[in-house]
Design an enzyme around this catalytic site. Sequence first.
Site, PDB file in Angstrom:
ATOM      1  CB  CYS A   1      -0.919  -0.004   1.220  1.00  0.00           C
ATOM      2  SG  CYS A   1      -2.181   1.287   1.195  1.00  0.00           S
ATOM      3  CB  CYS A   2       3.871   2.213   1.981  1.00  0.00           C
ATOM      4  SG  CYS A   2       3.222   2.452   3.656  1.00  0.00           S
TER       5      CYS A   2
ATOM      6  CB  CYS B   1       6.070   4.420   4.164  1.00  0.00           C
ATOM      7  SG  CYS B   1       7.011   5.910   3.794  1.00  0.00           S
TER       8      CYS B   1
ATOM      9  CB  CYS C   1      -2.419   7.140   5.646  1.00  0.00           C
ATOM     10  SG  CYS C   1      -1.596   7.396   4.054  1.00  0.00           S
TER      11      CYS C   1
ATOM     12  CB  CYS D   1      -1.364   3.940   8.820  1.00  0.00           C
ATOM     13  SG  CYS D   1      -1.946   2.779   7.567  1.00  0.00           S
TER      14      CYS D   1
END
Length: 235
Positions: free
Chosen positions: A117-118, A228, A200, A203
């Site tokens: 995702c990162c 990340c 985010c 997170c």
Amino acid sequence: MRERALVLNEEFKGKDALQVLTWFLNEYKGRIALSSSMGAEDQVLTDMVMRIDPEVKIFTLDTGRLFYETYELIERTSLRYKKNIEIYFPSPAEVERMVTEKGINLFYQSIENRKECCRIRKIEPLKRAFKGLEVWICGLRRNQSATRTENQMVEWDEANGLIKLNPLIDWSEQDVWEYIKANGVPYNPLHDKGFPSIGCQPCTRAIEPGEDVRAGRWWWENPETKECGLHNRKK
């Protein structure tokens, strides 16, 4: 360039942040940019670089999962400094594929999912932002986390082929906030609500008294994995 970074690190080690920024912004004019996450350190750097060279490129990454307060800060910062902060977005097709295959909150399921995702929301847009650059300015500080204790003032970023400049590397958290208050620098109001580090929304959480300043980032993981990928150092 790797050797150049080593030489420059020795030359500027322990020097004043404003002095270091002034030299780099002049030496690499048109080939240097500030990468801002809109955190307190990056707001300090925004204020500094705008005093030195108002034409310098400043950019941020919109992952699509940021806090409302972060979006509002982007606007306030742009208005305060009369500066167009460039915003880079992830590939919609890649985000759609990832979410369809693994779910909207896939990052809670495994470190591998979180890093994917990162990568899609941060790493890939960052590479586009780096086009034409030789130096990127970051707000890293050594005492932010266990993953940053070995970072230097000037480093060679192997993954991106750039010199990475960390002017605040030796600053304390107190140094950051003293500068913000003394200069009226706009900052994210979440910092006043227990969020020393803001990423985010899914997170990031507020931290408890006595916790590490980055304890609220990816809090379900071990401290050693809490990056990340933007600031990983090659061993």
